[in-house]
Motif scaffolding. Structure first.
Motif, PDB file in Angstrom:
ATOM      1  N   ASP A  34       0.853  -1.183   0.000  1.00 38.18           N
ATOM      2  CA  ASP A  34       0.000   0.000   0.000  1.00 38.18           C
ATOM      3  C   ASP A  34       0.889   1.233   0.000  1.00 38.18           C
ATOM      4  OD1 ASP A  34      -2.936  -0.482   0.111  1.00 38.18           O
ATOM      5  OD2 ASP A  34      -2.361  -1.759   1.804  1.00 38.18           O
ATOM      6  N   PHE A  35       0.716   2.099  -0.982  1.00 35.17           N
ATOM      7  CA  PHE A  35       1.440   3.372  -1.064  1.00 35.17           C
ATOM      8  C   PHE A  35       0.444   4.497  -0.787  1.00 35.17           C
ATOM      9  CE2 PHE A  35       5.337   2.524  -4.025  1.00 35.17           C
ATOM     10  CZ  PHE A  35       5.803   1.563  -3.134  1.00 35.17           C
ATOM     11  N   ILE A  36       0.700   5.256   0.268  1.00 36.33           N
ATOM     12  CA  ILE A  36      -0.141   6.397   0.621  1.00 36.33           C
ATOM     13  C   ILE A  36       0.590   7.675   0.197  1.00 36.33           C
ATOM     14  CG2 ILE A  36      -1.497   7.506   2.418  1.00 36.33           C
ATOM     15  CD1 ILE A  36      -2.078   4.497   2.019  1.00 36.33           C
ATOM     16  N   ASN A  74      -1.158  -0.872  -4.359  1.00 41.45           N
ATOM     17  CA  ASN A  74      -2.374  -0.068  -4.312  1.00 41.45           C
ATOM     18  C   ASN A  74      -1.995   1.344  -3.900  1.00 41.45           C
ATOM     19  OD1 ASN A  74      -4.998   0.765  -4.336  1.00 41.45           O
ATOM     20  ND2 ASN A  74      -5.711  -0.612  -2.726  1.00 41.45           N
ATOM     21  N   VAL A  75      -2.135   2.281  -4.829  1.00 42.29           N
ATOM     22  CA  VAL A  75      -1.721   3.666  -4.618  1.00 42.29           C
ATOM     23  C   VAL A  75      -2.941   4.479  -4.209  1.00 42.29           C
ATOM     24  CG1 VAL A  75      -0.708   5.719  -5.679  1.00 42.29           C
ATOM     25  CG2 VAL A  75       0.127   3.434  -6.309  1.00 42.29           C
ATOM     26  N   HIS A  76      -2.901   5.028  -3.012  1.00 42.93           N
ATOM     27  CA  HIS A  76      -3.972   5.871  -2.483  1.00 42.93           C
ATOM     28  C   HIS A  76      -3.489   7.319  -2.538  1.00 42.93           C
ATOM     29  CE1 HIS A  76      -5.846   2.243  -0.564  1.00 42.93           C
ATOM     30  NE2 HIS A  76      -4.582   1.868  -0.507  1.00 42.93           N
ATOM     31  N   ASN A  77      -4.094   8.122  -3.361  1.00 46.41           N
ATOM     32  CA  ASN A  77      -3.657   9.513  -3.510  1.00 46.41           C
ATOM     33  C   ASN A  77      -4.416  10.405  -2.543  1.00 46.41           C
ATOM     34  OD1 ASN A  77      -2.737  11.986  -4.273  1.00 46.41           O
ATOM     35  ND2 ASN A  77      -3.426  11.872  -6.392  1.00 46.41           N
ATOM     36  N   CYS A 107      -3.989   8.059 -17.455  1.00 49.55           N
ATOM     37  CA  CYS A 107      -4.092   9.410 -16.918  1.00 49.55           C
ATOM     38  C   CYS A 107      -3.924   9.342 -15.400  1.00 49.55           C
ATOM     39  CB  CYS A 107      -5.416  10.046 -17.322  1.00 49.55           C
ATOM     40  SG  CYS A 107      -5.458  10.456 -19.095  1.00 49.55           S
ATOM     41  N   VAL A 108      -3.841  10.510 -14.772  1.00 52.57           N
ATOM     42  CA  VAL A 108      -3.398  10.561 -13.381  1.00 52.57           C
ATOM     43  C   VAL A 108      -4.408   9.937 -12.427  1.00 52.57           C
ATOM     44  CG1 VAL A 108      -1.936  12.577 -13.712  1.00 52.57           C
ATOM     45  CG2 VAL A 108      -4.350  12.880 -13.065  1.00 52.57           C
ATOM     46  N   ILE A 109      -3.877   9.450 -11.314  1.00 54.65           N
ATOM     47  CA  ILE A 109      -4.694   9.013 -10.189  1.00 54.65           C
ATOM     48  C   ILE A 109      -5.099  10.276  -9.439  1.00 54.65           C
ATOM     49  CG2 ILE A 109      -4.787   7.570  -8.119  1.00 54.65           C
ATOM     50  CD1 ILE A 109      -2.250   6.129  -9.324  1.00 54.65           C
ATOM     51  N   ASN A 114      -7.862   5.965  -5.724  1.00 52.50           N
ATOM     52  CA  ASN A 114      -6.754   5.028  -5.686  1.00 52.50           C
ATOM     53  C   ASN A 114      -6.755   4.166  -6.932  1.00 52.50           C
ATOM     54  OD1 ASN A 114      -9.096   3.696  -4.311  1.00 52.50           O
ATOM     55  ND2 ASN A 114      -7.672   1.955  -4.262  1.00 52.50           N
ATOM     56  N   PHE A 115      -5.624   3.520  -7.192  1.00 48.05           N
ATOM     57  CA  PHE A 115      -5.448   2.658  -8.359  1.00 48.05           C
ATOM     58  C   PHE A 115      -4.415   1.606  -8.000  1.00 48.05           C
ATOM     59  CE2 PHE A 115      -3.101   1.785 -12.399  1.00 48.05           C
ATOM     60  CZ  PHE A 115      -4.123   1.099 -13.055  1.00 48.05           C
TER      61      PHE A 115
END
Length: 597
Positions: A34-36, A74-77, A107-109, A114-115
């Motif tokens: 998980d990337f926050i 899992n990238v949570h922006n 395209c951007v998150i 998240n993506f």
């Protein structure tokens, strides 16, 4: 705890888990991260400011895998603006959907969304890295990827006692995003860095930094594997450790013939694996880096700072003296000879366990000029002396980002996003490296032009540096989705009759990033065996922003195993994140189809 947004459904996660388990049984381990992404306050150079970070760390977390593994990230922006991530040097076989460059494969998150990236490792082994691939966000959003040999396999050198990740990055005063946005709008010069960090710290030679210098503690007699990453935005670097010899054994996720040296020269985007034996007197020794500037000597506006850390031996001894500095081994800023001597030694390992497969029968040849230039401003309205704006180009084409990512448009056969007429040759032939070039070669034009390759096509590209606007420098060119063999390089204009006779087809370095030398040329070969859309660009972000980019489309090979995988259930939408009327669950592909109805 981070909540899962509506588009990241539990069914998707369950499916991913089941697939992961099957893959784990079949061939490799599967890892989940998980990337926050969020804004974090940091103080450096006597200034406190907010920067985008991953999991509150700069640099970000290290991903650790074995060769052939798979990773879900899992990238949570939770930041203030959209971001994408790229897995630099990971080939992602048949999976361009998770490669990451903005406007090329996605395209951007958007903020508040998240993506999940599916990162597929194949033949890579050694050190790679990940970083943001939207605007200049990678200045602070980046981290290492450590790829160990497959279980039961060993390194092609004696097993080190331990390893150490060293990430070198650029630090900028002020709000970097704001500075870049303003410069692009005004057509003025883009920002220059104010310092270089080693593992997030500037070191003893920068203001307000001595108390936080990074320390690396070692034991006498042990051998360490350094995993060195140049995450700097716009500078090639010299790197040395006082009193210690280095042995370079790997580069860009592969192994090379060992190079015994006292320094390295490493370009932005490159990674190197380096052995160091702690065999000096107990004490403290500076780890130091400074810029290698390949610009003309009269250009002095680059970052002259020294980034530093301290190698410190464990044991009982006095710390009264200052650490030793590598005065005799760290080359000076303009030492072209030192840079050339180092890069000329790079060779693939090329043995039975790590063979090379250099294409011999070439089906496609390209000759690409890499140039600075000018782009016409209406009514000479830009702020430069000429009234035009600065640009950069490949074969005189300066890349323009589309509104929809190229991959989505290609996959669904949608027109209007790009054209397939990227030229194989420059529009005119001239003395590319001459001192007095005609004004007619200064102007470049803009377009979103890509090159289409058939599956398994064998390609040779000669990149030719130019002295347009007296802007000749080294250009570290990076290819997504493939690595390539550096079969030749030289000074001056490429001679297609004599220079191919100098090619190394036996053990050329196999890399994903390599420099086109100042006023020189670089010849590479690769096999286009990874279907998808893949970005090609200079890894100096100044030049990427100005247009020294293009993309290759590698067509499907006719079977399911040689074709692009279907897209994931969700891709970030290509729209203004604040636009009303379209569900955030709508993918970029579906959105465009809706617009065309």
């Amino acid at each position: 705890m981070v909540s899962i947004s509506t588009h990241e459904t539990w069914s998707f996660l369950l499916s991913a888990f089941l697939i992961a388990q099957l893959l784990c049984i079949a061939r490799a381990d599967v890892h989940f991260y998980d990337f926050i992404l969020k804004e974090t306050n940091v103080t450096k150079l006597c200034e406190t400011k907010s920067i985008m970070t991953v999991n509150d760390s700069f640099p970000g977390p290290t991903i650790k895998v074995h060769k052939g593994d798979m990773v879900y990230v899992n990238v949570h922006n939770q930041g203030d603006y959209g971001v994408t991530l790229h897995w630099h040097g990971v080939k992602q076989p048949r999976n361009p959907w998770s490669d990451g460059p903005e406007f090329i494969t996605q395209c951007v998150i958007g903020p508040g969304t998240n993506f999940t990236y599916e990162v597929i490792f194949s033949d890579e082994e050694g050190t790679l890295w990940w970083h943001a691939h939207s605007d200049w966000t990678r200045a602070t959003v980046h981290g290492a990827i450590v790829i160990s040999p497959e279980p039961g396999k060993s390194y092609p050198f004696l097993e080190p006692d331990d390893d150490k990740v060293i990430v070198i990055a650029a630090w900028y005063m002020g709000d970097l995003k704001e500075l870049v946005d303003e410069a692009m709008m005004d057509a003025s010069d883009l920002p220059h860095s104010d310092g270089y960090t080693i593992n997030g710290e500037l070191g003893d030679f920068c203001n307000c930094s001595q108390e936080t210098t990074h320390h690396w503690y070692v034991d006498y007699g042990k051998t360490y594997l350094l995993r060195i990453i140049n995450a700097v935005m716009n500078a090639e670097l010299f790197f040395a450790i006082a009193g210690h010899n280095l042995t370079v054994v790997g580069m860009d996720g592969g192994y090379i013939k060992p190079i015994a040296t006292t320094y390295i020269m490493i370009s932005p985007g490159q990674t190197m694996d380096v052995l160091l034996t702690a065999n000096q007197s107990l004490g403290r020794y500076y780890i130091a880096t400074r810029q290698y500037s390949s610009e003309d000597a009269e250009v002095t506006g680059f970052d002259h700072s020294i980034g530093s850390a301290i190698l410190q031996y464990r044991g009982n001894y006095s710390l009264s003296s200052q650490p030793v500095f590598p005065n005799a081994t760290l080359p000076l800023y303009l030492d072209f000879g030192a840079a050339l001597r180092f890069t000329n030694q790079l060779r693939s390992l090329a043995n039975e366990d790590h063979p090379v497969d250099v294409p011999r029968d070439i089906s496609t040849r390209m000759f690409i000029t890499v140039s600075m230039g000018e782009i016409l401003c209406p009514n000479s309205s830009c702020t430069s002396v000429s009234g035009n704006k600065l640009g950069s180009s490949l074969n005189n084409v300066s890349w323009v980002n589309p509104s929809l990512d190229v991959l989505s448009a290609y996959y669904r056969n949608l027109s209007g996003t790009y054209t397939t007429d990227f030229p194989d040759w420059p529009p005119s032939m001239y003395n590319f490296t001459g001192d007095d070039l005609p004004d007619s070669v200064d102007m470049t034009y803009q377009g979103t032009k890509v090159k289409v390759l058939n599956y398994n096509e064998t390609v040779e590209i000669v990149f030719q540096g130019t002295n347009v606007l007296k802007g000749s420098v080294n250009h570290p060119m990076h290819m997504h989705g493939h690595s390539f063999y550096v079969v030749g390089t030289g000074h001056g204009n490429f001679d297609n009759e004599t220079d191919p006779g100098t090619y190394n087809l036996v053990d050329p370095p196999y890399v994903n990033t390599f420099g086109v030398p100042k006023n020189g040329w670089l010849a590479i070969r690769f096999t286009a065996n990874n279907p998808g859309v893949w970005f090609w660009h200079c890894h100096l972000d100044r030049h990427t922003s100005w247009g020294m980019d293009t993309a290759f489309i590698v067509k499907d090979g006719g079977t399911a195993e040689t074709s692009i995988r279907p897209p994931p259930a969700y891709m970030p939408p290509c729209m203004d994140m604040g636009s009303p009327g379209i569900s955030m669950q709508t993918s970029s592909i579906d959105q465009v189809e809706m617009q065309q109805l």
